[in-house]
Design a protein around this motif. Structure first.
Motif, PDB file in Angstrom:
ATOM      1  N   ILE A  17      55.443  28.567  45.238  1.00  0.00           N
ATOM      2  CA  ILE A  17      54.330  28.924  44.350  1.00  0.00           C
ATOM      3  C   ILE A  17      53.065  29.024  45.199  1.00  0.00           C
ATOM      4  N   PRO A  18      52.379  30.162  45.203  1.00  0.00           N
ATOM      5  CA  PRO A  18      51.225  30.344  46.107  1.00  0.00           C
ATOM      6  C   PRO A  18      50.041  29.481  45.693  1.00  0.00           C
ATOM      7  N   ASP A  19      49.318  28.999  46.686  1.00  0.00           N
ATOM      8  CA  ASP A  19      48.098  28.227  46.451  1.00  0.00           C
ATOM      9  C   ASP A  19      46.901  29.139  46.712  1.00  0.00           C
ATOM     10  N   PHE A  20      46.449  29.828  45.656  1.00  0.00           N
ATOM     11  CA  PHE A  20      45.342  30.766  45.818  1.00  0.00           C
ATOM     12  C   PHE A  20      44.012  30.056  46.071  1.00  0.00           C
ATOM     13  N   ARG A  21      43.975  28.734  45.808  1.00  0.00           N
ATOM     14  CA  ARG A  21      42.720  28.015  46.003  1.00  0.00           C
ATOM     15  C   ARG A  21      42.436  27.739  47.476  1.00  0.00           C
ATOM     16  N   GLN A  69      37.039  28.748  40.693  1.00  0.00           N
ATOM     17  CA  GLN A  69      38.149  27.797  40.743  1.00  0.00           C
ATOM     18  C   GLN A  69      39.154  28.083  39.627  1.00  0.00           C
ATOM     19  N   ARG A  70      38.648  28.322  38.421  1.00  0.00           N
ATOM     20  CA  ARG A  70      39.554  28.615  37.304  1.00  0.00           C
ATOM     21  C   ARG A  70      40.295  29.929  37.532  1.00  0.00           C
ATOM     22  N   LEU A  71      39.604  30.892  38.106  1.00  0.00           N
ATOM     23  CA  LEU A  71      40.236  32.194  38.327  1.00  0.00           C
ATOM     24  C   LEU A  71      41.415  32.071  39.288  1.00  0.00           C
ATOM     25  N   THR A  72      41.254  31.282  40.345  1.00  0.00           N
ATOM     26  CA  THR A  72      42.377  31.104  41.278  1.00  0.00           C
ATOM     27  C   THR A  72      43.523  30.347  40.614  1.00  0.00           C
ATOM     28  N   GLU A  73      43.201  29.372  39.764  1.00  0.00           N
ATOM     29  CA  GLU A  73      44.260  28.609  39.105  1.00  0.00           C
ATOM     30  C   GLU A  73      45.018  29.463  38.094  1.00  0.00           C
ATOM     31  N   VAL A  74      44.307  30.320  37.367  1.00  0.00           N
ATOM     32  CA  VAL A  74      44.997  31.134  36.377  1.00  0.00           C
ATOM     33  C   VAL A  74      45.896  32.161  37.065  1.00  0.00           C
ATOM     34  N   ARG A  75      45.556  32.548  38.274  1.00  0.00           N
ATOM     35  CA  ARG A  75      46.429  33.462  39.014  1.00  0.00           C
ATOM     36  C   ARG A  75      47.713  32.751  39.452  1.00  0.00           C
ATOM     37  N   ILE A  80      53.632  31.921  37.933  1.00  0.00           N
ATOM     38  CA  ILE A  80      54.684  31.121  37.304  1.00  0.00           C
ATOM     39  C   ILE A  80      55.221  31.828  36.061  1.00  0.00           C
ATOM     40  N   ALA A  81      54.308  32.423  35.249  1.00  0.00           N
ATOM     41  CA  ALA A  81      54.738  33.090  34.020  1.00  0.00           C
ATOM     42  C   ALA A  81      55.580  34.323  34.304  1.00  0.00           C
ATOM     43  N   ALA A  82      55.464  34.859  35.506  1.00  0.00           N
ATOM     44  CA  ALA A  82      56.257  36.042  35.846  1.00  0.00           C
ATOM     45  C   ALA A  82      57.712  35.701  36.139  1.00  0.00           C
ATOM     46  N   ALA A  91      57.126  37.411  28.834  1.00  0.00           N
ATOM     47  CA  ALA A  91      56.150  38.485  28.588  1.00  0.00           C
ATOM     48  C   ALA A  91      54.929  37.951  27.844  1.00  0.00           C
ATOM     49  N   HIS A  92      55.167  37.029  26.900  1.00  0.00           N
ATOM     50  CA  HIS A  92      54.050  36.454  26.142  1.00  0.00           C
ATOM     51  C   HIS A  92      53.113  35.680  27.058  1.00  0.00           C
ATOM     52  N   TRP A  93      53.674  34.849  27.920  1.00  0.00           N
ATOM     53  CA  TRP A  93      52.829  34.030  28.785  1.00  0.00           C
ATOM     54  C   TRP A  93      52.157  34.866  29.877  1.00  0.00           C
ATOM     55  N   GLN A  94      52.803  35.924  30.285  1.00  0.00           N
ATOM     56  CA  GLN A  94      52.137  36.830  31.233  1.00  0.00           C
ATOM     57  C   GLN A  94      50.906  37.467  30.590  1.00  0.00           C
TER      58      GLN A  94
END
Length: 486
Positions: A17-21, A69-75, A80-82, A91-94
């Motif tokens: 799982i990538p750490d975009f932060r 910070q929130r933007l990186t976490e939501v990515r 994960i939703a993918a 599809a709903h969570w994406q």
């Protein structure tokens, strides 16, 4: 602990799982461990946990750092939703993650723009207050963007300045003030470039707008004559009187060149007629209408002279066929619009032979080379040619109508009789032979609509009705004596 092939593979996937932060903290490690634990024990991630994580990240309050910070976490959660094998209804969570990301992106953009505008306004205000005469560091890019003290403040289009769309309120006054100072030296250079520009850098638009390098800077207005329109430079607070006149003079030379080239046959014919008084008068009237005069009927000798210089004396107009071509016709239409101070209606495309009788201003159809005939308008050269052929054929007696006549006129068969009447002709319908006769049916015939000779007959005078005498009138006795005497 991960024991067995399945658990090890699952742990490996969770650790990817990538750490975009990019913070290198334990927070991401704990997230990967929790994802691995849920997947190992339950097979999928709990719905409530996923909903809480994504829903909590969709808030738009906070400063720029919080939003980033929130933007990186939501990515991370979008990744994960993918994974359709990790969550139910992927599809709903994406979609939920995408909505949260869009909200955060918009909020972050607004925050950044506000910070940028505040810094720009503060910087420009400080520089303007330092000295009223100090020269600001400014530049105009090739695309026309105006940059003052390193800050983009707007665009220059032609000789007009358009402030940046992000500027508003009190900041707009500051930006305009800075732009005026910055463009004080740019405008003279711009005027000089326009004066030295070639005619190819200018363009005359359909509505009479004159553009320089694709930007409208002036428009045509009514001038001394139809063929000499005036040029009006579009208002600009950055041009003084002498600069405006320099721009106008250069554009006027361009317009004169366009007219001289586009209507060259008319000017050549006018020059050729200078030594012949009769021709000179006709050409003067023709030039007043830019090459199409809605009246003909010149004499035989004069008609031959006109033909030699490219002028046709037809039944419907005196005109120059060369000026009915699309390019010359478009130029003539622009000149009409400037002279009459009226917007042009939608004009027909080039190559059209006829069109429904247009609801144009009076005189425009004939000026543009159209003959209104009943429900249709026929192009002048087509009307002259076909009407001339038909008149010649029917000059002594009715003649058979040519085949495909309606097609040649560009009209339907139902409109043909009315169109021919408008052209001074009459269509005699064809008739079938009598039952006891043999042979082909009589074809439709064309005959001239000859005007009635002499004055119209006077209406017959009605008999004057004499009312009976009034018996109470003083002269009633005389009427009675007259009847007795008779």
């Amino acid at each position: 602990a991960a024991r067995g092939r399945r658990a090890v593979r699952l742990l490996w996937e969770a650790c990817q799982i990538p750490d975009f932060r990019k913070l290198a903290t334990d927070h991401h490690t704990r997230l990967c461990a929790r994802v691995f634990t849920h997947l190992l024990r339950e097979g999928v991630l709990p719905q409530d946990w996923v909903a809480g994580q994504i829903g909590g990240l969709g808030r738009t309050d906070g400063d720029i750092d919080t939003l980033m910070q929130r933007l990186t976490e939501v990515r991370i959660w979008a990744y994960i939703a993918a994974r359709a094998d990790w969550v139910r209804d992927a599809a709903h969570w994406q979609g939920r993650a995408r909505e949260a990301e869009d909200l955060l992106s918009d909020a972050l953009h607004e925050k950044l723009m506000a910070r940028f505008v505040d810094r720009r306004a503060a910087r420009l205000t400080r520089r303007l207050e330092q000295s009223e005469t100090a020269e600001l560091l400014s530049a105009v890019t090739r695309a026309g963007d105006v940059v003052v003290e390193g800050h983009p403040v707007g665009r220059i289009e032609g000789f007009r300045f358009e402030p940046d769309a992000s500027v508003g309120g009190a900041d707009k006054r500051i930006v305009l003030r800075a732009a005026r100072r910055a463009l004080a030296s740019e405008m003279p250079r711009r005027v000089a470039r326009l004066e030295a520009a070639a005619d190819a850098d200018f363009a005359l638009g359909p509505a009479g707008a004159i553009a320089w390098q694709g930007t409208p800077i002036a428009r045509l207005r009514r001038g001394a004559t139809l063929l000499a329109p005036a040029v009006e430079v579009i208002d600009s607070e950055f041009l003084d009187g002498s600069q405006r006149e320099a721009v106008r003079a250069r554009l006027a030379r361009f317009v004169d060149g366009v007219i001289a080239e586009g209507l060259a046959p008319l000017f050549a014919a006018t020059k050729a007629a200078e030594t012949d008084p009769a021709l000179r008068g006709v050409l003067h009237r023709l030039a007043e209408q830019a090459g199409v005069l809605a009246s003909g009927g010149a004499g035989g000798e004069l008609r031959a002279k006109l033909r030699r210089i490219g002028v046709r004396d037809g039944a419907f107009a005196l005109y120059m066929p060369a000026l009915l071509k699309p390019r010359a016709a478009a130029l003539r239409a622009m000149l009409w619009s400037a002279w009459h101070r009226r917007m042009l209606p939608d004009l027909p495309p080039p190559g059209l032979v006829s069109l429904p009788a247009p609801d144009w201003p009076a005189g425009l159809a004939s000026y543009l080379g159209w003959v209104v005939a009943g429900p249709r308008a026929i192009r002048l050269d087509i009307a002259e040619r076909l009407a001339g052929e038909l008149r010649h054929a029917a000059r002594r007696r009715p003649a058979p109508a040519p085949q495909m006549l309606a097609s040649r006129l560009g009209v339907g068969h139902e409109d043909l009789p009315a169109v021919l009447r408008g052209l001074g002709l009459r269509l005699i319908p064809g008739e079938a032979m009598e039952p006891d006769m043999f042979g082909p049916p009589r074809p439709p015939m064309i005959e001239l609509r000859r005007p009635r000779r002499g004055p119209p007959p006077l209406p017959r005078k009605a008999a004057r009705l004499v009312p009976p005498p009034n018996p109470d009138h003083p002269f009633a006795v005389l009427a009675a004596l007259r009847r007795v005497a008779s």
